[in-house]
Motif scaffolding. Structure first.
Motif, PDB file in Angstrom:
ATOM      1  N   SER A  57       0.843  -1.185   0.000  1.00  0.00           N
ATOM      2  CA  SER A  57       0.000   0.000   0.000  1.00  0.00           C
ATOM      3  C   SER A  57       0.885   1.244   0.000  1.00  0.00           C
ATOM      4  O   SER A  57       1.827   1.347   0.782  1.00  0.00           O
ATOM      5  N   SER A  58       0.603   2.176  -0.913  1.00  0.00           N
ATOM      6  CA  SER A  58       1.313   3.457  -0.964  1.00  0.00           C
ATOM      7  C   SER A  58       0.332   4.525  -1.437  1.00  0.00           C
ATOM      8  O   SER A  58      -0.851   4.233  -1.639  1.00  0.00           O
ATOM      9  N   ILE A  59       0.815   5.706  -1.644  1.00  0.00           N
ATOM     10  CA  ILE A  59      -0.038   6.800  -2.113  1.00  0.00           C
ATOM     11  C   ILE A  59      -0.608   6.500  -3.494  1.00  0.00           C
ATOM     12  O   ILE A  59      -1.754   6.818  -3.790  1.00  0.00           O
ATOM     13  N   THR A  60       0.166   5.838  -4.348  1.00  0.00           N
ATOM     14  CA  THR A  60      -0.261   5.587  -5.733  1.00  0.00           C
ATOM     15  C   THR A  60      -0.694   4.155  -6.008  1.00  0.00           C
ATOM     16  O   THR A  60      -1.228   3.878  -7.069  1.00  0.00           O
ATOM     17  N   GLU A  61      -0.440   3.230  -5.069  1.00  0.00           N
ATOM     18  CA  GLU A  61      -0.755   1.825  -5.315  1.00  0.00           C
ATOM     19  C   GLU A  61      -1.470   1.213  -4.116  1.00  0.00           C
ATOM     20  O   GLU A  61      -1.231   1.598  -2.978  1.00  0.00           O
ATOM     21  N   GLN A  62      -2.309   0.237  -4.422  1.00  0.00           N
ATOM     22  CA  GLN A  62      -3.015  -0.483  -3.365  1.00  0.00           C
ATOM     23  C   GLN A  62      -3.057  -1.968  -3.719  1.00  0.00           C
ATOM     24  O   GLN A  62      -3.510  -2.330  -4.805  1.00  0.00           O
ATOM     25  N   GLY A  63      -2.577  -2.814  -2.827  1.00  0.00           N
ATOM     26  CA  GLY A  63      -2.626  -4.252  -3.054  1.00  0.00           C
ATOM     27  C   GLY A  63      -4.063  -4.757  -3.018  1.00  0.00           C
ATOM     28  O   GLY A  63      -4.971  -4.078  -2.531  1.00  0.00           O
ATOM     29  N   ASN A  64      -4.269  -5.961  -3.534  1.00  0.00           N
ATOM     30  CA  ASN A  64      -5.594  -6.554  -3.561  1.00  0.00           C
ATOM     31  C   ASN A  64      -5.492  -7.998  -3.078  1.00  0.00           C
ATOM     32  O   ASN A  64      -4.988  -8.865  -3.778  1.00  0.00           O
ATOM     33  N   GLU A  65      -5.977  -8.269  -1.877  1.00  0.00           N
ATOM     34  CA  GLU A  65      -5.891  -9.603  -1.298  1.00  0.00           C
ATOM     35  C   GLU A  65      -6.772 -10.622  -2.017  1.00  0.00           C
ATOM     36  O   GLU A  65      -6.610 -11.824  -1.839  1.00  0.00           O
ATOM     37  N   ASN A  66      -7.695 -10.172  -2.836  1.00  0.00           N
ATOM     38  CA  ASN A  66      -8.632 -11.069  -3.526  1.00  0.00           C
ATOM     39  C   ASN A  66      -8.165 -11.496  -4.918  1.00  0.00           C
ATOM     40  O   ASN A  66      -8.924 -12.130  -5.646  1.00  0.00           O
ATOM     41  N   LEU A  67      -6.938 -11.149  -5.304  1.00  0.00           N
ATOM     42  CA  LEU A  67      -6.446 -11.555  -6.616  1.00  0.00           C
ATOM     43  C   LEU A  67      -6.336 -13.074  -6.691  1.00  0.00           C
ATOM     44  O   LEU A  67      -5.954 -13.733  -5.725  1.00  0.00           O
ATOM     45  N   GLN A  68      -6.695 -13.633  -7.827  1.00  0.00           N
ATOM     46  CA  GLN A  68      -6.593 -15.067  -8.079  1.00  0.00           C
ATOM     47  C   GLN A  68      -5.360 -15.332  -8.936  1.00  0.00           C
ATOM     48  O   GLN A  68      -4.941 -14.471  -9.708  1.00  0.00           O
ATOM     49  N   PRO A  69      -4.732 -16.507  -8.832  1.00  0.00           N
ATOM     50  CA  PRO A  69      -3.608 -16.832  -9.700  1.00  0.00           C
ATOM     51  C   PRO A  69      -3.999 -16.712 -11.170  1.00  0.00           C
ATOM     52  O   PRO A  69      -5.155 -16.933 -11.536  1.00  0.00           O
ATOM     53  N   GLU A  70      -3.043 -16.339 -12.001  1.00  0.00           N
ATOM     54  CA  GLU A  70      -3.299 -16.136 -13.426  1.00  0.00           C
ATOM     55  C   GLU A  70      -2.873 -17.363 -14.222  1.00  0.00           C
ATOM     56  O   GLU A  70      -1.837 -17.942 -13.957  1.00  0.00           O
ATOM     57  N   ASN A  71      -3.665 -17.731 -15.212  1.00  0.00           N
ATOM     58  CA  ASN A  71      -3.364 -18.846 -16.118  1.00  0.00           C
ATOM     59  C   ASN A  71      -3.418 -18.350 -17.551  1.00  0.00           C
ATOM     60  O   ASN A  71      -4.227 -17.486 -17.881  1.00  0.00           O
ATOM     61  N   ALA A  72      -2.565 -18.899 -18.399  1.00  0.00           N
ATOM     62  CA  ALA A  72      -2.587 -18.554 -19.827  1.00  0.00           C
ATOM     63  C   ALA A  72      -1.996 -19.717 -20.625  1.00  0.00           C
ATOM     64  O   ALA A  72      -1.235 -20.525 -20.105  1.00  0.00           O
ATOM     65  N   ILE A  73      -2.358 -19.790 -21.896  1.00  0.00           N
ATOM     66  CA  ILE A  73      -1.750 -20.759 -22.814  1.00  0.00           C
ATOM     67  C   ILE A  73      -1.120 -19.960 -23.939  1.00  0.00           C
ATOM     68  O   ILE A  73      -1.734 -19.078 -24.517  1.00  0.00           O
ATOM     69  N   SER A  74       0.137 -20.257 -24.223  1.00  0.00           N
ATOM     70  CA  SER A  74       0.824 -19.546 -25.304  1.00  0.00           C
ATOM     71  C   SER A  74       1.412 -20.529 -26.291  1.00  0.00           C
ATOM     72  O   SER A  74       1.554 -21.685 -26.031  1.00  0.00           O
TER      73      SER A  74
END
Length: 74
Positions: A57-74
């Motif tokens: 957490s800072s003046i310009t940024e805020q973390g998000n505890e609810n983020l889910q892991p990211e998946n992708a296929i390349s």
């Protein structure tokens, strides 16, 4: 003129990983080479968020505890 210089090397590779909360991931690839190489792969990517992504957490940024892991296929 022989464009392969009498040598072609074909190298198949695989990687395999298991993440406890996302399952198994298989990464095949193939390299065909001699003096020049052709490379190709297919992969399933899994990204776990960093501490900063979740809690910083800072003046310009805020973390998000609810983020889910990211998946992708390349």
């Amino acid at each position: 003129m022989n464009i392969f210089y009498k040598t072609i090397i074909i190298t198949p590779d695989i990687s395999w990983a298991k993440y406890s909360n996302a399952g198994y991931f298989f990464y095949p690839d193939l390299t065909i080479g001699g003096p020049h190489k052709i490379y190709g792969n297919r992969s399933k990517v899994y990204r776990v968020h960093t501490f900063a992504d979740l809690y910083y957490s800072s003046i310009t940024e805020q973390g998000n505890e609810n983020l889910q892991p990211e998946n992708a296929i390349s």
